[in-house]
Motif scaffolding. Structure first.
Motif, PDB file in Angstrom:
ATOM      1  N   TYR A  32       0.837  -1.199   0.000  1.00  0.00           N
ATOM      2  CA  TYR A  32       0.000   0.000   0.000  1.00  0.00           C
ATOM      3  C   TYR A  32       0.879   1.259   0.000  1.00  0.00           C
ATOM      4  N   SER A  33       1.910   1.242   0.814  1.00  0.00           N
ATOM      5  CA  SER A  33       2.823   2.381   0.869  1.00  0.00           C
ATOM      6  C   SER A  33       3.485   2.613  -0.490  1.00  0.00           C
ATOM      7  N   GLN A  34       3.885   1.545  -1.141  1.00  0.00           N
ATOM      8  CA  GLN A  34       4.491   1.659  -2.471  1.00  0.00           C
ATOM      9  C   GLN A  34       3.482   2.203  -3.479  1.00  0.00           C
ATOM     10  N   LEU A  35       2.245   1.810  -3.330  1.00  0.00           N
ATOM     11  CA  LEU A  35       1.187   2.287  -4.219  1.00  0.00           C
ATOM     12  C   LEU A  35       0.981   3.795  -4.049  1.00  0.00           C
ATOM     13  N   ILE A  36       1.045   4.268  -2.828  1.00  0.00           N
ATOM     14  CA  ILE A  36       0.916   5.707  -2.572  1.00  0.00           C
ATOM     15  C   ILE A  36       2.058   6.460  -3.245  1.00  0.00           C
ATOM     16  N   HIS A  37       3.283   5.969  -3.045  1.00  0.00           N
ATOM     17  CA  HIS A  37       4.451   6.639  -3.622  1.00  0.00           C
ATOM     18  C   HIS A  37       4.441   6.599  -5.144  1.00  0.00           C
ATOM     19  N   ALA A  38       3.827   5.575  -5.712  1.00  0.00           N
ATOM     20  CA  ALA A  38       3.740   5.460  -7.168  1.00  0.00           C
ATOM     21  C   ALA A  38       2.507   6.172  -7.715  1.00  0.00           C
ATOM     22  N   GLU A  39       1.790   6.837  -6.793  1.00  0.00           N
ATOM     23  CA  GLU A  39       0.556   7.532  -7.149  1.00  0.00           C
ATOM     24  C   GLU A  39      -0.418   6.602  -7.861  1.00  0.00           C
ATOM     25  N   GLY A  40      -0.626   5.459  -7.223  1.00  0.00           N
ATOM     26  CA  GLY A  40      -1.551   4.459  -7.761  1.00  0.00           C
ATOM     27  C   GLY A  40      -2.977   4.961  -7.789  1.00  0.00           C
ATOM     28  N   GLY A  41      -3.779   4.304  -8.586  1.00  0.00           N
ATOM     29  CA  GLY A  41      -5.168   4.694  -8.754  1.00  0.00           C
ATOM     30  C   GLY A  41      -6.024   4.370  -7.541  1.00  0.00           C
ATOM     31  N   ASP A  42      -7.140   5.065  -7.446  1.00  0.00           N
ATOM     32  CA  ASP A  42      -8.058   4.875  -6.320  1.00  0.00           C
ATOM     33  C   ASP A  42      -8.588   3.448  -6.242  1.00  0.00           C
ATOM     34  N   GLN A  46      -8.093   1.169  -2.979  1.00  0.00           N
ATOM     35  CA  GLN A  46      -9.231   0.674  -2.211  1.00  0.00           C
ATOM     36  C   GLN A  46      -9.222  -0.850  -2.132  1.00  0.00           C
ATOM     37  N   MET A  47      -8.890  -1.510  -3.231  1.00  0.00           N
ATOM     38  CA  MET A  47      -8.854  -2.969  -3.222  1.00  0.00           C
ATOM     39  C   MET A  47      -7.817  -3.479  -2.210  1.00  0.00           C
ATOM     40  N   LEU A  48      -6.649  -2.879  -2.205  1.00  0.00           N
ATOM     41  CA  LEU A  48      -5.602  -3.299  -1.282  1.00  0.00           C
ATOM     42  C   LEU A  48      -5.969  -2.941   0.164  1.00  0.00           C
ATOM     43  N   ALA A  49      -6.534  -1.768   0.369  1.00  0.00           N
ATOM     44  CA  ALA A  49      -6.950  -1.363   1.716  1.00  0.00           C
ATOM     45  C   ALA A  49      -8.015  -2.315   2.261  1.00  0.00           C
ATOM     46  N   LEU A  50      -8.951  -2.715   1.429  1.00  0.00           N
ATOM     47  CA  LEU A  50      -9.989  -3.642   1.882  1.00  0.00           C
ATOM     48  C   LEU A  50      -9.415  -5.023   2.176  1.00  0.00           C
ATOM     49  N   GLU A  51      -8.410  -5.436   1.419  1.00  0.00           N
ATOM     50  CA  GLU A  51      -7.728  -6.704   1.705  1.00  0.00           C
ATOM     51  C   GLU A  51      -7.034  -6.625   3.064  1.00  0.00           C
ATOM     52  N   ILE A  52      -6.371  -5.523   3.340  1.00  0.00           N
ATOM     53  CA  ILE A  52      -5.730  -5.320   4.640  1.00  0.00           C
ATOM     54  C   ILE A  52      -6.776  -5.384   5.751  1.00  0.00           C
ATOM     55  N   CYS A  53      -7.866  -4.690   5.567  1.00  0.00           N
ATOM     56  CA  CYS A  53      -8.922  -4.664   6.589  1.00  0.00           C
ATOM     57  C   CYS A  53      -9.522  -6.048   6.816  1.00  0.00           C
ATOM     58  N   THR A  54      -9.717  -6.799   5.746  1.00  0.00           N
ATOM     59  CA  THR A  54     -10.246  -8.157   5.873  1.00  0.00           C
ATOM     60  C   THR A  54      -9.277  -9.030   6.657  1.00  0.00           C
ATOM     61  N   GLN A  55      -8.007  -8.989   6.272  1.00  0.00           N
ATOM     62  CA  GLN A  55      -7.010  -9.811   6.951  1.00  0.00           C
ATOM     63  C   GLN A  55      -6.923  -9.462   8.445  1.00  0.00           C
ATOM     64  N   LEU A  56      -6.916  -8.187   8.749  1.00  0.00           N
ATOM     65  CA  LEU A  56      -6.821  -7.774  10.149  1.00  0.00           C
ATOM     66  C   LEU A  56      -8.068  -8.144  10.937  1.00  0.00           C
ATOM     67  N   THR A  57      -9.221  -8.032  10.319  1.00  0.00           N
ATOM     68  CA  THR A  57     -10.473  -8.379  11.001  1.00  0.00           C
ATOM     69  C   THR A  57     -10.512  -9.866  11.338  1.00  0.00           C
ATOM     70  N   VAL A  58     -10.153 -10.696  10.383  1.00  0.00           N
ATOM     71  CA  VAL A  58     -10.134 -12.141  10.614  1.00  0.00           C
ATOM     72  C   VAL A  58      -9.091 -12.491  11.676  1.00  0.00           C
ATOM     73  N   HIS A  59      -7.917 -11.918  11.543  1.00  0.00           N
ATOM     74  CA  HIS A  59      -6.834 -12.169  12.503  1.00  0.00           C
ATOM     75  C   HIS A  59      -7.267 -11.785  13.919  1.00  0.00           C
ATOM     76  N   ALA A  60      -7.821 -10.599  14.067  1.00  0.00           N
ATOM     77  CA  ALA A  60      -8.249 -10.142  15.391  1.00  0.00           C
ATOM     78  C   ALA A  60      -9.339 -11.049  15.954  1.00  0.00           C
ATOM     79  N   THR A  61     -10.244 -11.486  15.114  1.00  0.00           N
ATOM     80  CA  THR A  61     -11.336 -12.350  15.579  1.00  0.00           C
ATOM     81  C   THR A  61     -10.810 -13.667  16.129  1.00  0.00           C
ATOM     82  N   ILE A  62      -9.913 -14.327  15.390  1.00  0.00           N
ATOM     83  CA  ILE A  62      -9.413 -15.613  15.894  1.00  0.00           C
ATOM     84  C   ILE A  62      -8.514 -15.432  17.113  1.00  0.00           C
ATOM     85  N   GLU A  63      -7.799 -14.319  17.154  1.00  0.00           N
ATOM     86  CA  GLU A  63      -6.997 -14.048  18.357  1.00  0.00           C
ATOM     87  C   GLU A  63      -7.904 -13.883  19.564  1.00  0.00           C
ATOM     88  N   GLU A  64      -8.941 -13.073  19.411  1.00  0.00           N
ATOM     89  CA  GLU A  64      -9.829 -12.794  20.540  1.00  0.00           C
ATOM     90  C   GLU A  64     -10.622 -14.028  20.960  1.00  0.00           C
TER      91      GLU A  64
END
Length: 164
Positions: A32-42, A46-64
């Motif tokens: 995501y950081s590389q995408l920002i620096h490369a001025e990637g498209g919206d 968004q696709m990468l940000a949602l993937e991050i959010c999905t991964q973190l949500t699942v991870h947090a759920t199984i941890e909890e």
């Protein structure tokens, strides 16, 4: 590669599963950081940000649901690390919600992702440097716990894929 296809690997134990998740999300944040620096498209952002959010949500759920419950039991009387982790998860969930409800055109979108990345990095360091070693030496059956967590993770990913 989708989250579901990456998740077919079977961890040797719960700590290895969580550590692999940590590595995966670090890679996503770096992309995501590389995408920002490369001025990637919206759309890409968004696709990468949602993937991050999905991964973190699942991870947090199984941890909890599994890992922190086991940690509380094994570390009875020394649960500060788990308490702090719970609070950090609540903060991360709030940022995730803000990201999911917004779009890359939002002036704070990239900032939210950056703060989430920094927050997750700090949390991961505490888990890997402090909590995981304590639990590894506590007698916790990390293999059985890992199997239960992997099964729940796969169920959550399937549910989320069905909701899309």
């Amino acid at each position: 590669m989708s989250a579901a296809s990456r998740r077919s690997r079977a961890p040797a134990d719960a700590i290895q599963l969580l550590t692999a998740d940590h590595k995966e999300v670090r890679t996503l944040f770096k992309a995501y950081s590389q995408l920002i620096h490369a001025e990637g498209g919206d759309d890409e952002k968004q696709m990468l940000a949602l993937e991050i959010c999905t991964q973190l949500t699942v991870h947090a759920t199984i941890e909890e649901e599994f890992f922190y419950a086991a940690a509380r039991q094994m570390l009875a009387g020394d649960e500060d690390l788990v308490d702090v982790a719970d609070v950090k998860h609540a903060c991360a969930k709030e940022l995730i919600m803000q990201i999911v409800r917004s779009a890359p055109a939002d002036p704070l979108y990239d900032a939210r992702l950056r703060v989430l990345s920094e927050h997750v990095d700090h949390h991961v360091k505490e888990e890997e440097d402090e909590l995981f070693p304590k639990l590894r030496s506590s007698g916790l059956d990390v293999h059985a716990l890992g199997q239960a967590m992997a099964a729940r993770r796969d169920d959550l990913l399937a549910e989320m894929a069905g909701a899309e």
